[in-house]
Each structure stands twice: as structure tokens, then as C-alpha cells.
Design an enzyme around this catalytic site. Structure first.
Site, PDB file in Angstrom:
ATOM      1  N   HIS A   1     -32.940   7.969   1.471  1.00  0.00           N
ATOM      2  CA  HIS A   1     -32.246   8.816   0.414  1.00  0.00           C
ATOM      3  C   HIS A   1     -30.591   8.492   1.553  1.00  0.00           C
ATOM      4  O   HIS A   1     -30.424   8.774   2.189  1.00  0.00           O
ATOM      5  CB  HIS A   1     -33.090  10.262   0.414  1.00  0.00           C
ATOM      6  CG  HIS A   1     -34.164  10.127   0.380  1.00  0.00           C
ATOM      7  ND1 HIS A   1     -34.957  10.127   1.420  1.00  0.00           N
ATOM      8  CD2 HIS A   1     -34.853  10.403  -0.561  1.00  0.00           C
ATOM      9  CE1 HIS A   1     -36.045  10.714   0.615  1.00  0.00           C
ATOM     10  NE2 HIS A   1     -36.032  10.298  -0.659  1.00  0.00           N
TER      11      HIS A   1
ATOM     12  N   ASP B   1     -30.303  10.822   3.896  1.00  0.00           N
ATOM     13  CA  ASP B   1     -30.662  11.052   4.539  1.00  0.00           C
ATOM     14  C   ASP B   1     -29.836  10.154   6.036  1.00  0.00           C
ATOM     15  O   ASP B   1     -29.837  10.492   7.226  1.00  0.00           O
ATOM     16  CB  ASP B   1     -31.782   9.959   4.996  1.00  0.00           C
ATOM     17  CG  ASP B   1     -32.967  10.326   4.173  1.00  0.00           C
ATOM     18  OD1 ASP B   1     -33.438  11.037   3.998  1.00  0.00           O
ATOM     19  OD2 ASP B   1     -33.246   9.109   3.914  1.00  0.00           O
TER      20      ASP B   1
ATOM     21  N   GLU C   1     -42.227   6.672  -8.975  1.00  0.00           N
ATOM     22  CA  GLU C   1     -43.424   6.818  -8.010  1.00  0.00           C
ATOM     23  C   GLU C   1     -44.181   7.924  -7.963  1.00  0.00           C
ATOM     24  O   GLU C   1     -43.360   9.186  -7.532  1.00  0.00           O
ATOM     25  CB  GLU C   1     -42.738   6.856  -6.105  1.00  0.00           C
ATOM     26  CG  GLU C   1     -43.441   7.497  -5.185  1.00  0.00           C
ATOM     27  CD  GLU C   1     -42.798   7.212  -3.807  1.00  0.00           C
ATOM     28  OE1 GLU C   1     -41.994   6.600  -3.787  1.00  0.00           O
ATOM     29  OE2 GLU C   1     -43.186   8.311  -2.906  1.00  0.00           O
TER      30      GLU C   1
ATOM     31  N   GLU D   1     -47.789   4.935  -3.447  1.00  0.00           N
ATOM     32  CA  GLU D   1     -47.925   6.118  -2.299  1.00  0.00           C
ATOM     33  C   GLU D   1     -49.220   6.558  -1.930  1.00  0.00           C
ATOM     34  O   GLU D   1     -49.830   7.041  -2.957  1.00  0.00           O
ATOM     35  CB  GLU D   1     -47.238   6.426  -2.098  1.00  0.00           C
ATOM     36  CG  GLU D   1     -47.607   7.558  -0.431  1.00  0.00           C
ATOM     37  CD  GLU D   1     -46.290   8.583  -0.025  1.00  0.00           C
ATOM     38  OE1 GLU D   1     -44.736   8.146  -0.898  1.00  0.00           O
ATOM     39  OE2 GLU D   1     -46.134   9.727   0.283  1.00  0.00           O
TER      40      GLU D   1
ATOM     41  N   HIS E   1     -50.450   9.998  -2.341  1.00  0.00           N
ATOM     42  CA  HIS E   1     -49.999  10.919  -3.509  1.00  0.00           C
ATOM     43  C   HIS E   1     -51.096   9.962  -4.745  1.00  0.00           C
ATOM     44  O   HIS E   1     -51.508  11.270  -5.118  1.00  0.00           O
ATOM     45  CB  HIS E   1     -48.424  10.278  -3.991  1.00  0.00           C
ATOM     46  CG  HIS E   1     -47.469  10.701  -3.066  1.00  0.00           C
ATOM     47  ND1 HIS E   1     -46.755  10.348  -3.893  1.00  0.00           N
ATOM     48  CD2 HIS E   1     -47.209  11.309  -2.268  1.00  0.00           C
ATOM     49  CE1 HIS E   1     -45.194  10.791  -2.934  1.00  0.00           C
ATOM     50  NE2 HIS E   1     -45.710  11.409  -2.079  1.00  0.00           N
TER      51      HIS E   1
ATOM     52  N   ASP F   1     -45.980   3.020  -1.166  1.00  0.00           N
ATOM     53  CA  ASP F   1     -45.402   3.567   0.152  1.00  0.00           C
ATOM     54  C   ASP F   1     -46.433   3.525   0.834  1.00  0.00           C
ATOM     55  O   ASP F   1     -47.626   3.847   0.158  1.00  0.00           O
ATOM     56  CB  ASP F   1     -44.512   4.436  -0.264  1.00  0.00           C
ATOM     57  CG  ASP F   1     -43.396   4.645  -0.458  1.00  0.00           C
ATOM     58  OD1 ASP F   1     -42.678   3.709  -0.307  1.00  0.00           O
ATOM     59  OD2 ASP F   1     -42.488   5.816  -1.192  1.00  0.00           O
TER      60      ASP F   1
ATOM     61  N   ASP G   1     -49.259  16.130   2.173  1.00  0.00           N
ATOM     62  CA  ASP G   1     -48.851  15.373   1.662  1.00  0.00           C
ATOM     63  C   ASP G   1     -48.724  15.296   3.089  1.00  0.00           C
ATOM     64  O   ASP G   1     -47.622  15.086   3.942  1.00  0.00           O
ATOM     65  CB  ASP G   1     -47.715  15.007   1.033  1.00  0.00           C
ATOM     66  CG  ASP G   1     -47.017  13.733   0.707  1.00  0.00           C
ATOM     67  OD1 ASP G   1     -47.607  13.000   1.015  1.00  0.00           O
ATOM     68  OD2 ASP G   1     -46.534  13.183   0.604  1.00  0.00           O
TER      69      ASP G   1
ATOM     70  N   ASP H   1     -48.290  12.693   5.125  1.00  0.00           N
ATOM     71  CA  ASP H   1     -48.067  11.578   5.458  1.00  0.00           C
ATOM     72  C   ASP H   1     -47.862  10.500   6.516  1.00  0.00           C
ATOM     73  O   ASP H   1     -47.467  10.156   7.167  1.00  0.00           O
ATOM     74  CB  ASP H   1     -46.272  11.527   5.314  1.00  0.00           C
ATOM     75  CG  ASP H   1     -46.185  11.520   3.795  1.00  0.00           C
ATOM     76  OD1 ASP H   1     -46.507  11.346   3.002  1.00  0.00           O
ATOM     77  OD2 ASP H   1     -44.917  12.225   3.530  1.00  0.00           O
TER      78      ASP H   1
HETATM   79  C1  XLS Z   1     -42.187  12.282  -1.001  1.00  0.00           C
HETATM   80  C2  XLS Z   1     -42.186  11.069  -1.488  1.00  0.00           C
HETATM   81  C3  XLS Z   1     -40.838  10.601  -0.955  1.00  0.00           C
HETATM   82  C4  XLS Z   1     -40.053   9.302  -1.554  1.00  0.00           C
HETATM   83  C5  XLS Z   1     -38.235   8.742  -1.760  1.00  0.00           C
HETATM   84  O1  XLS Z   1     -43.563  12.891  -0.834  1.00  0.00           O
HETATM   85  O2  XLS Z   1     -42.834  10.030  -0.560  1.00  0.00           O
HETATM   86  O3  XLS Z   1     -40.315  10.448   0.059  1.00  0.00           O
HETATM   87  O4  XLS Z   1     -40.416   7.975  -1.022  1.00  0.00           O
HETATM   88  O5  XLS Z   1     -37.624  10.173  -2.222  1.00  0.00           O
HETATM   89 NI    NI Z   2     -43.019   8.222  -0.509  1.00  0.00          NI
HETATM   90 NI    NI Z   3     -44.999  11.328  -0.500  1.00  0.00          NI
END
Ligand code: XLS
Ligand code: NI
Ligand code: NI
Length: 440
Positions: free
Chosen positions: A104, A107, A235, A271, A274, A299, A310, A312
Site C-alpha cells: 500500500h 506502507d 479483493e 484471499e 476472506h 492472497d 481475519d 492472516d
Molecule cells: C485486508 C486485505 C488487505 C489487502 C490489500 O484484509 O487483505 O491486506 O490485501 O489492501
Molecule cells: Ni489481502
Molecule cells: Ni485480509
């Protein structure tokens, strides 16, 4: 350029050592040059590091403060810190041996006091990113803009009831696309951030969704204007941070893109965590997007079945990576997309070396998923069972339905004649599942 100290002096390049190696700072399965279905693992998988989790993740959660030990995150002027961090990011990615990264805007470069200052910070970091890319050969898989952290986006960005939040987001995305283009990015991703709502009484849903579509059209127009030909991605993500996200899942997003005439320009970036938050398996999301020609990029991460958000986490399940890669191969691969580790080390895994363990494990899991999926495709036993399940559709009746030459009336005639449908055969789910296990 100031003298740059190595951030991971004790770690050399991570190499492929094969399945029997005891070295946990080596790949056991990811052999970048090995061919699978005639393509190198490197080109099938197109691994990317997610800048936000790996280089900006602090380990804080709603109950606790940051835990990560990151000696290079010194105090000081935020731009200087950002530039220093860029060197660290490339040292990490080169040692790991990934070909791509994703970011991003905020970032990689700090938000300034004004938009102009933020843009100039981004330009300064982009100069350095560009020189590291040239030197290392590492490429940008996709760029994106952070349209969710700042209070100006409290009600969303493109779907905000405040027109100037929309305008600011437009300016921010314009700049992010310009920088992505300059860095020769292979794509650009829209993740909804706060594009959704908490309460329908105070929300004009139609107007907000219309605005989101306008926003994406402006992005597509701008890309054309500057000659950016990278792939746009949308996404999906449900439930977080708003109760009703407009980009809930692949089906919702694809319907949105078609409704607003965006389907030629935008594919899905899917993702895993998600998908599961939406009540789907990742394989379902991949299949749904793939069958309609919207499979773009991944993702890669995983959730925790016992935790409802989430999380991750890095993906380590071979079953999951096999499901993913089987579907990816079925739809012809991910290029120009890739496998982006949108995943973070656990709050409790706070040492720099944990970043290596996490990525190595994810890469190995995907490499295994890829080879297992290729083996399944090569001997064709799963496909054969599947074909058998649908064998009745090869009849003249089945062909006639599929090619549109049968009708309700013609089918009724045939059923009246035979009196009943032929009995169904077993679905053989357990046999399918047992068969899959023979490859793992
Ligand atoms: C958040 C998203 C984010 C996107 C990019 O949950 O996964 O990280 O991949 O904005
Ligand atoms: Ni993502
Ligand atoms: Ni995510």
C-alpha cells in the site's frame, strides 16, 4: 546514500536442499527452477511478500501493545526510517528468493501533513524501490492504496457520504497507480477497506455502490491515460471492518463488476481467510472466479477455525495448498498475478528470524500443493471419477440440453415415454476424499 547495515547478518540466501534436509532455513520442496507441467515453480507460483504485514506489522492486537523486535525501526524522521526499511525489505526478499512484493502507498512511505507532502514522500521512496528493483530483479506484483486507516475514511473512501473523502481517495489512488506504473507493477488491487456500512438507516446503499463503480471507472480511465497496462484486481472480503462489506465474496464482486460494465478491466484477487469469513472454502472462491474467467491473483494465508476474525496466518496446510493449486492449474495459472503472502507472523513470534520461518513454510507448502496437484492431473484418476459422475450428460438428451436444442416440451415427451428418470448413481464422496489422500 547512507551506509546500510545488514539487518539479518546471520542469515544467508535460502536454498533448496530437498525433503531430507534437516536445515529449517532451507527449502525442502520449493525448487525454483524445477519444472512442473513444463513451467518452473518460480513462474507457476510468483511468490510475493506483503510489505504491510512483513515490514509494518507491529504485533499489536486489540488487547496488547506491539511486540515485534525490529532493530532497524529506529526513532527519527519518518521518511528516513522508511528509506532505511526499504533496504531491509530488499535484503529480506533477496535472501528469501522471492520474485515479487506488494504494497500500500502508506506502507512504504509515511503520510505527510498535506497530500502534496505525502506524494513527495512516496516519490522519494519510489526512487529507492526502483533502484533496488533494478539491482535485484525483484518486481512489484501489485500496488494499492491505504484508503482505510486515516480518519478521513471513517465512513469509507469511494463509498463515503462525504464527497471530499471520495475526492481525496481519488487523488491518492491516482498517485498510487502512477507509482505502480513507474515501478513496472504487474497489477493494481482494490480492496474495499471500509467500503460497506454498519447501519442501513443512515446509509444510501445504492448511491454508495454507484460511487464505488464510478471510482473504479476513473481508475481504469486514468490507467489508460498514462499507459498502465497492468491487471486490476478486486479483493473480496466480508464482515471486516464493517458489518456489511460491499465486496463480500467473489460472486458479489463479479456481479458488481458486470452490473457496472467493469468486467473487462478487473479480475479477482482472492484471499483464503476472506473466503472462510464469507462461509466459503478458498477452493470454492477460486472455482467460482475461475469458471467465469475472473481468476486473477491470490492472497495466501489461512484463518483459524476457532478464531472468528481475519487472523492472516501463514498457510502450512498441504490439503489447502493442494486444493488451491489444483484449481489454479485447472484455470491455466495465475500470471500476471501470483501468490502474495498476505500473512503475518503471530504476535508471539516476535524475532526477525520468524519472518524467514514463516515465508519458507508458506513457500514450501505451496510448492508441495503444486506438485501434488500436478500429479493428480497427470494420472487423471480424480478427473476420471468426476467424468463418470456426469456420464449421463454425454447422451443425446444431455447434449441436446447443453446445446439448447431440447425444451421443456421435448423433455416432457421423453419422460412421459420412459415413465421415470433412470436411478441416480452414488456420489462417492468418501472415495473421492480417499483418492485425494493417496497423493498427499
Ligand atoms: C485486508 C486485505 C488487505 C489487502 C490489500 O484484509 O487483505 O491486506 O490485501 O489492501
Ligand atoms: Ni489481502
Ligand atoms: Ni485480509
Amino acid at each position: 546514500m547512507a551506509e546500510v547495515k545488514e539487518a539479518f547478518p546471520e542469515i544467508g540466501p535460502i536454498r533448496y536442499e530437498g525433503p531430507s534436509s534437516k536445515n529449517m532455513l532451507a527449502f525442502h520442496h520449493y525448487n525454483a527452477d524445477a519444472l512442473v507441467e513444463g513451467v518452473t515453480m518460480r513462474d507457476h507460483l510468483r511468490f510475493a511478500v506483503a510489505y504491510w504485514h512483513t515490514f509494518r506489522g507491529t504485533g499489536s492486537d486489540p488487547f496488547g501493545s506491539p511486540t515485534m523486535i525490529r532493530p532497524w525501526e529506529t526513532a527519527g524522521d519518518p521518511l528516513t526510517v522508511a528509506l532505511n526499511r526499504t533496504h531491509v525489505a530488499f535484503e529480506f526478499m533477496e535472501k528469501l528468493g522471492v520474485g515479487f512484493y506488494c504494497f500500500h502507498d502508506r506502507d512504504v512511505a509515511p503520510e505527510g501533513r498535506t497530500l502534496a507532502e505525502s506524494n513527495s514522500n512516496l516519490d522519494a521512496v519510489a526512487d529507492l524501490l526502483e533502484s533496488h528493483q533494478k539491482r535485484s530483479g525483484i518486481r512489484l506484483l501489485w500496488g494499492t492504496a491505504n484508503l482505510f486507516s486515516h480518519p478521513r475514511y471513517v465512513h469509507g473512501a469511494a463509498t463515503s457520504p462525504n464527497v471530499e473523502s471520495f475526492a481525496y481517495a481519488a487523488a491518492q489512488v491516482r498517485k498510487a497507480i502512477e507509482v505502480t506504473h513507474r515501478l513496472n507493477g504487474a497489477g493494481y488491487t482494490f480492496w474495499g477497506g471500509r467500503e460497506g456500512y454498519q447501519c442501513l438507516w443512515n446509509t444510501d446503499m445504492k448511491r454508495e455502490v454507484d460511487h464505488l463503480a464510478r471510482f473504479m471507472h476513473m481508475a481504469v480511465d486514468y490507467a489508460k491515460q498514462i499507459g498502465f497496462t497492468g491487471q486490476f484486481y478486486f479483493e473480496p472480503k466480508p464482515r471486516e471492518p464493517t458489518k456489511h462489506q460491499y465486496d463480500f465474496d467473489a460472486a458479489t464482486c463479479i456481479n458488481f463488476l458486470r452490473t457496472y460494465g467493469l468486467e473487462k478491466h478487473i479480475k479477482m484477487n482472492l484471499e483464503t481467510n476472506h473466503a472462510t469469513l464469507a462461509g466459503h472454502e478458498m477452493q470454492h472462491e477460486l472455482e467460482y472466479a475461475g469458471m467465469q474467467g475472473f481468476l486473477g491473483s491470490i492472497d495466501a494465508n489461512t484463518g483459524d477455525t476457532l478464531v472468528g476474525w481475519d487472523t492472516d496466518q501463514f498457510p502450512t496446510s498441504l490439503y489447502l495448498s493442494t486444493q488451491i493449486m489444483y484449481t489454479v492449474l485447472k484455470y491455466g495459472g495465475l500470471t500476471p498475478g501470483g501468490v502474495n503472502f498476505d500473512a503475518k507472523v503471530r504476535r508471539e513470534s516476535f524475532e526477525p528470524i520468524d519472518l524467514f520461518h514463516a515465508h519458507i513454510g508458506g513457500m514450501d507448502a505451496f510448492a508441495r500443493g503444486l506438485t501434488i496437484a500436478a500429479a493428480m492431473r497427470a494420472d487423471g484418476a480424480v478427473q476420471k471419477l468426476l467424468d463418470e459422475r456426469y456420464a449421463s450428460w454425454s447422451s443425446s438428451m444431455g447434449k441436446g440440453i447443453e446445446d439448447g436444442s431440447e425444451s421443456f416440451v421435448s423433455l416432457e415427451k421423453q419422460m412421459l415415454k420412459s415413465g421415470d428418470a433412470t436411478p441416480c448413481s452414488s456420489g462417492r464422496q468418501e472415495l473421492f476424499e480417499n483418492l485425494i489422500n493417496t497423493y498427499l
